[in-house]
Design an enzyme around this catalytic site. Structure first.
Site, mmCIF file in Angstrom:
data_model
loop_
_atom_site.group_PDB
_atom_site.id
_atom_site.type_symbol
_atom_site.label_atom_id
_atom_site.label_comp_id
_atom_site.label_asym_id
_atom_site.label_seq_id
_atom_site.Cartn_x
_atom_site.Cartn_y
_atom_site.Cartn_z
ATOM 1 N N THR A 5 -2.492 -16.270 2.842
ATOM 2 C CA THR A 5 -2.068 -15.892 1.485
ATOM 3 C C THR A 5 -0.847 -16.681 1.036
ATOM 4 O O THR A 5 -0.619 -16.849 -0.156
ATOM 5 C CB THR A 5 -1.746 -14.385 1.390
ATOM 6 O OG1 THR A 5 -0.665 -14.074 2.261
ATOM 7 C CG2 THR A 5 -2.953 -13.550 1.761
ATOM 8 N N THR B 144 -2.999 -6.704 10.638
ATOM 9 C CA THR B 144 -1.669 -7.252 10.354
ATOM 10 C C THR B 144 -0.619 -6.155 10.364
ATOM 11 O O THR B 144 0.465 -6.316 10.933
ATOM 12 C CB THR B 144 -1.668 -7.974 8.999
ATOM 13 O OG1 THR B 144 -2.595 -9.066 9.043
ATOM 14 C CG2 THR B 144 -0.285 -8.511 8.660
ATOM 15 N N ARG C 87 -2.690 -10.994 -9.180
ATOM 16 C CA ARG C 87 -2.460 -9.593 -9.515
ATOM 17 C C ARG C 87 -2.397 -9.477 -11.026
ATOM 18 O O ARG C 87 -2.381 -10.476 -11.743
ATOM 19 C CB ARG C 87 -1.180 -9.103 -8.846
ATOM 20 C CG ARG C 87 -1.230 -9.304 -7.328
ATOM 21 C CD ARG C 87 0.034 -8.846 -6.646
ATOM 22 N NE ARG C 87 0.366 -9.721 -5.538
ATOM 23 C CZ ARG C 87 1.422 -9.576 -4.760
ATOM 24 N NH1 ARG C 87 2.253 -8.579 -4.972
ATOM 25 N NH2 ARG C 87 1.655 -10.414 -3.780
ATOM 26 N N TYR D 106 9.764 3.585 17.384
ATOM 27 C CA TYR D 106 10.630 2.661 18.121
ATOM 28 C C TYR D 106 12.099 3.013 17.917
ATOM 29 O O TYR D 106 12.910 2.888 18.843
ATOM 30 C CB TYR D 106 10.370 1.215 17.687
ATOM 31 C CG TYR D 106 9.353 0.505 18.541
ATOM 32 C CD1 TYR D 106 9.739 -0.372 19.548
ATOM 33 C CD2 TYR D 106 7.992 0.723 18.345
ATOM 34 C CE1 TYR D 106 8.808 -1.017 20.339
ATOM 35 C CE2 TYR D 106 7.038 0.075 19.125
ATOM 36 C CZ TYR D 106 7.452 -0.795 20.124
ATOM 37 O OH TYR D 106 6.523 -1.428 20.910
ATOM 38 N N TYR E 185 -4.812 -1.076 3.208
ATOM 39 C CA TYR E 185 -3.433 -1.472 2.912
ATOM 40 C C TYR E 185 -2.491 -0.274 2.974
ATOM 41 O O TYR E 185 -1.480 -0.295 3.676
ATOM 42 C CB TYR E 185 -3.370 -2.123 1.528
ATOM 43 C CG TYR E 185 -2.022 -2.729 1.190
ATOM 44 C CD1 TYR E 185 -1.534 -3.816 1.910
ATOM 45 C CD2 TYR E 185 -1.258 -2.232 0.145
ATOM 46 C CE1 TYR E 185 -0.302 -4.388 1.598
ATOM 47 C CE2 TYR E 185 -0.028 -2.798 -0.174
ATOM 48 C CZ TYR E 185 0.443 -3.873 0.553
ATOM 49 O OH TYR E 185 1.670 -4.433 0.245
ATOM 50 N N PHE F 241 5.034 -15.223 -1.273
ATOM 51 C CA PHE F 241 5.808 -15.042 -2.504
ATOM 52 C C PHE F 241 7.233 -14.569 -2.204
ATOM 53 O O PHE F 241 8.210 -15.300 -2.387
ATOM 54 C CB PHE F 241 5.061 -14.054 -3.407
ATOM 55 C CG PHE F 241 5.826 -13.585 -4.610
ATOM 56 C CD1 PHE F 241 6.530 -14.470 -5.404
ATOM 57 C CD2 PHE F 241 5.820 -12.240 -4.965
ATOM 58 C CE1 PHE F 241 7.231 -14.035 -6.522
ATOM 59 C CE2 PHE F 241 6.505 -11.790 -6.075
ATOM 60 C CZ PHE F 241 7.220 -12.688 -6.850
#
Length: 334
Positions: A59, A115, A211, A182, A168, A35
């Site tokens: 997705t 991920t 959603r 980092y 999530y 998206f």
């Protein structure tokens, strides 16, 4: 997939964002068929970037970028970023890959965590080796069931680390911590926008990917019951996609954003029931609003404090909810 609504919104974005920083630069975009990712790709390709899009299409949708990948300066790689490898030199990395729909990420919790953790590590290493800036799409979900409204970036969050949404929430929080490590250890140019509920054309409404907002629109247009969870009094702040993308690209192009975590969202707070009623009114549907039990750990309120965004980029989201809904509903109807 491109149409008049998207084209007009893209032109509005490009009037605000000066994309010279991307001209003739090699940019890697993860989640570029998704998206938000597809909108980002549209913009930076028009700015003259040479874009490599990495997406496993779990997705994302290929039709979001099918016209773009025909262009000579665009390369599409269907791959999982957790196993992605490249010896190519990139000038900028925009890391958007992830599972953002609650139903979808709760159905795939391990992949969601991987991920955020493994994928972000690979992108951070690639950025370090290329000495390239990296912009990572974090989320308002890092705040959990927030106790401060509007919520500033200084709020540490109220997250259930082992709850159904933790794959999530905690995945994104870990990714933020990694990127800041980092920054501290290697001096990496890191920029971390926390995105609040974004909506607009290309938002998926189907199955696990849908959603609340896109589901409501689809239900209204197809004359199904509009399904509200809980009593509908929980709130969200919905940001139209052109505003979200403008904010992200401004943060990508401003040196003041280096090393910063910044909320990107609209400050107009609305209850979920009010949202359903607005969609019902705009679509003129005969659909009924029906209520189902509220999912566990669903946040009660969500609204960003965008003071930091306004200070860094001298801009704030401008599209009112009614205007954005009309555009989005028109796009879905067409």
């Amino acid at each position: 997939m491109m149409d008049d609504i998207i084209r007009k919104d893209l032109e509005d974005i490009k009037e605000i964002v000066k994309g010279d920083i991307f001209t003739n630069k090699k940019v890697l975009v993860t989640g570029g068929a998704g998206f938000i990712g597809s909108w980002i790709c549209d913009c930076i390709i028009d700015f003259g970037a040479q874009v490599t899009v990495v997406d496993d299409l779990s997705t994302g949708k290929i039709k979001n970028i099918e016209q773009r990948i025909k262009q000579v300066q665009v390369r599409f790689v269907q791959a999982d970023i957790c196993t992605f490898k490249s010896d190519e030199k990139f000038d900028f990395i925009i890391h958007l890959a992830g599972h953002a729909s609650p139903d979808e990420y709760q159905a795939h919790p391990i992949e969601t965590l991987q991920t955020s953790a493994v994928g972000t590590f690979i992108m951070a290493e690639l950025a370090r080796k290329n000495d390239a800036p990296i912009l990572f799409s974090s989320t308002s979900e890092t705040y959990g069931d927030t106790e401060i409204i509007p919520t500033p970036e200084t709020y540490w969050g109220n997250v259930n680390p082992i709850g159904p949404r933790s794959c999530y929430d905690e995945g994104k929080r870990f990714a933020e911590a990694m990127l800041m490590a980092y920054r501290k250890q290697y001096g990496l140019d890191v920029r971390v926008p926390r995105i609040f509920n974004s909506y607009g054309p290309r938002l998926r409404e189907d199955g696990l990917y849908g959603r609340a907002l896109s589901r409501f629109i689809n239900q209204a247009l197809t004359k199904q019951n509009i399904t509200v969870y809980g009593d509908g009094k929980q709130t969200r702040s919905f940001c139209y996609i052109s505003d979200t993308v403008t904010g992200l690209l401004l943060l990508a192009t401003k040196a003041e954003a280096i090393g910063e975590v910044v909320n990107v969202g609209n400050t107009q707070e609305v209850t979920i029931l009010e949202l359903a009623q607005k969609i019902k009114e705009i679509t003129k549907t005969e659909s009924d609003i029906v209520f189902y039990p509220l999912p566990k750990d669903d946040p009660k309120r969500r609204c960003p404090d965008t003071t930091k965004l306004e200070k860094i980029v001298a801009w704030k989201p401008k599209i009112e909810l009614d205007e954005g809904l009309k555009k989005t509903i028109k796009w879905f109807a067409e």
